[in-house]
Design an enzyme around this catalytic site. Structure first.
Site, PDB file in Angstrom:
ATOM      1  N   LYS A  15      -9.406  41.137  -8.831  1.00  0.00           N
ATOM      2  CA  LYS A  15      -9.080  40.107  -7.830  1.00  0.00           C
ATOM      3  C   LYS A  15      -8.893  38.727  -8.467  1.00  0.00           C
ATOM      4  CE  LYS A  15     -12.710  40.418  -5.179  1.00  0.00           C
ATOM      5  NZ  LYS A  15     -13.497  41.471  -5.849  1.00  0.00           N
ATOM      6  N   ARG A  90     -16.857  38.451   2.655  1.00  0.00           N
ATOM      7  CA  ARG A  90     -17.543  39.539   1.957  1.00  0.00           C
ATOM      8  C   ARG A  90     -18.427  40.343   2.898  1.00  0.00           C
ATOM      9  NH1 ARG A  90     -17.473  38.018  -3.660  1.00  0.00           N
ATOM     10  NH2 ARG A  90     -18.539  39.467  -5.043  1.00  0.00           N
ATOM     11  N   ARG A 129     -16.076  43.497 -19.071  1.00  0.00           N
ATOM     12  CA  ARG A 129     -15.949  42.071 -18.759  1.00  0.00           C
ATOM     13  C   ARG A 129     -17.213  41.325 -19.197  1.00  0.00           C
ATOM     14  NH1 ARG A 129     -15.051  40.382 -12.613  1.00  0.00           N
ATOM     15  NH2 ARG A 129     -17.292  40.505 -12.440  1.00  0.00           N
ATOM     16  N   ARG A 135     -20.983  36.976 -18.310  1.00  0.00           N
ATOM     17  CA  ARG A 135     -21.543  36.622 -17.011  1.00  0.00           C
ATOM     18  C   ARG A 135     -22.921  37.222 -16.840  1.00  0.00           C
ATOM     19  NH1 ARG A 135     -17.559  37.345 -11.936  1.00  0.00           N
ATOM     20  NH2 ARG A 135     -19.526  37.989 -11.002  1.00  0.00           N
ATOM     21  N   ARG A 146     -24.535  45.238  -7.080  1.00  0.00           N
ATOM     22  CA  ARG A 146     -23.354  44.594  -6.489  1.00  0.00           C
ATOM     23  C   ARG A 146     -22.433  45.638  -5.867  1.00  0.00           C
ATOM     24  NH1 ARG A 146     -21.566  41.672 -11.495  1.00  0.00           N
ATOM     25  NH2 ARG A 146     -19.611  41.301 -10.419  1.00  0.00           N
TER      26      ARG A 146
HETATM   27  P1  AMP Z   1     -17.774  37.227  -7.618  1.00  0.00           P
HETATM   28  O1  AMP Z   1     -17.407  36.302  -8.724  1.00  0.00           O
HETATM   29  O2  AMP Z   1     -16.785  37.218  -6.482  1.00  0.00           O
HETATM   30  O3  AMP Z   1     -18.086  38.629  -8.086  1.00  0.00           O
HETATM   31  O4  AMP Z   1     -19.135  36.651  -6.986  1.00  0.00           O
HETATM   32  C1  AMP Z   1     -20.318  36.570  -7.753  1.00  0.00           C
HETATM   33  C2  AMP Z   1     -21.536  36.511  -6.838  1.00  0.00           C
HETATM   34  O5  AMP Z   1     -21.450  35.350  -5.994  1.00  0.00           O
HETATM   35  C3  AMP Z   1     -21.673  37.665  -5.870  1.00  0.00           C
HETATM   36  O6  AMP Z   1     -22.283  38.796  -6.458  1.00  0.00           O
HETATM   37  C4  AMP Z   1     -22.538  37.042  -4.778  1.00  0.00           C
HETATM   38  O7  AMP Z   1     -23.889  36.952  -5.201  1.00  0.00           O
HETATM   39  C5  AMP Z   1     -21.990  35.624  -4.711  1.00  0.00           C
HETATM   40  N1  AMP Z   1     -20.898  35.539  -3.728  1.00  0.00           N
HETATM   41  C6  AMP Z   1     -19.557  35.380  -3.980  1.00  0.00           C
HETATM   42  N2  AMP Z   1     -18.850  35.339  -2.845  1.00  0.00           N
HETATM   43  C7  AMP Z   1     -19.742  35.486  -1.832  1.00  0.00           C
HETATM   44  C8  AMP Z   1     -19.637  35.555  -0.421  1.00  0.00           C
HETATM   45  N3  AMP Z   1     -18.445  35.489   0.193  1.00  0.00           N
HETATM   46  N4  AMP Z   1     -20.782  35.692   0.311  1.00  0.00           N
HETATM   47  C9  AMP Z   1     -21.979  35.763  -0.287  1.00  0.00           C
HETATM   48  N5  AMP Z   1     -22.149  35.736  -1.619  1.00  0.00           N
HETATM   49  C10 AMP Z   1     -21.058  35.600  -2.399  1.00  0.00           C
END
Ligand code: AMP
Length: 191
Positions: A15, A90, A129, A135, A146
């Site tokens: 994404k 999400r 990654r 990360r 996750r």
């Molecule tokens: P991502 O980079 O999109 O994988 O997001 C990393 C982390 O940020 C996720 O595992 C969540 O802990 C938090 N996060 C990102 N987007 C959201 C969202 N829309 N709602 C709640 N937590 C989020």
């Protein structure tokens, strides 16, 4: 041309990468909630400190925090002409909040591009990654959590967008440019 878009897909489905390419194509920003949280954490803000504990465990940051951050970001001048949301909504309640945020301006989501990828590939892609980006939440136990959160909280929103006639499924297997071309076709940026 659709200019208010949501990108859906499991963690590791590409994404972020595809959002950036699409952003360059369409001249509109990507709004990645994960990236916004990482920025807040790096700057040590109160929001970043609060988000950190949830992110480190692979849990969702509470909606109250996330929704306010998204509302503020979508209110910025550069998002007026459109945006690509990556990582938001999400969960099903966030779909409704997003709808309300946009409705106050007479706007709505125009398409939800859903990147589809076989489950068994995802963990491998995330671990790869982790070794590249470093990360903190890309360790195997956190990745598993996750993914569980994705299935439980996020996957149901695919049906919500499908039922609204907004879902645009895309095969997420292949090279970055193959997937990017498929996205351009479903969005009718190219024939
Ligand atoms: P991502 O980079 O999109 O994988 O997001 C990393 C982390 O940020 C996720 O595992 C969540 O802990 C938090 N996060 C990102 N987007 C959201 C969202 N829309 N709602 C709640 N937590 C989020």
């Amino acid at each position: 041309m659709k200019r208010r878009l949501v990108l859906l897909g499991p963690p590791g489905s590409g994404k972020g990468t595809q959002g950036e390419l699409l952003s360059a194509d369409l001249g509109i920003p990507t709004v990645s909630t994960g990236a916004l949280f990482r920025d807040q954490m790096a700057r040590g803000t109160a929001l970043g400190v609060e988000a950190q504990t949830y992110i480190a465990q692979g849990h969702l940051v509470p909606d109250r925090v996330t929704n306010a951050m998204v509302q503020s970001r979508l209110g910025s001048a550069d998002a007026v002409q459109g945006f690509i949301l990556d990582g938001y909504p999400r969960n099903v309640p966030q779909v409704g909040v997003l709808e309300e945020i946009l409705a106050t301006q007479g706007l709505a989501i125009e398409g939800a591009v859903s990147l589809e990828l076989p489950e068994d590939l995802i963990v491998g892609r995330l671990l790869k990654r982790a070794s590249i980006e470093g990360r903190a939440d890309d360790t195997e136990p956190v990745i598993r959590e996750r993914l569980a959160v994705y299935h439980r909280e996020t996957e149901p929103i695919i049906d919500v967008y499908r039922s609204r006639g907004l879902l645009l499924p895309v095969d997420g297997l292949g090279t970055v440019s193959e997937v990017a071309d498929r996205i351009r076709r479903v969005l009718e940026i190219v024939a």
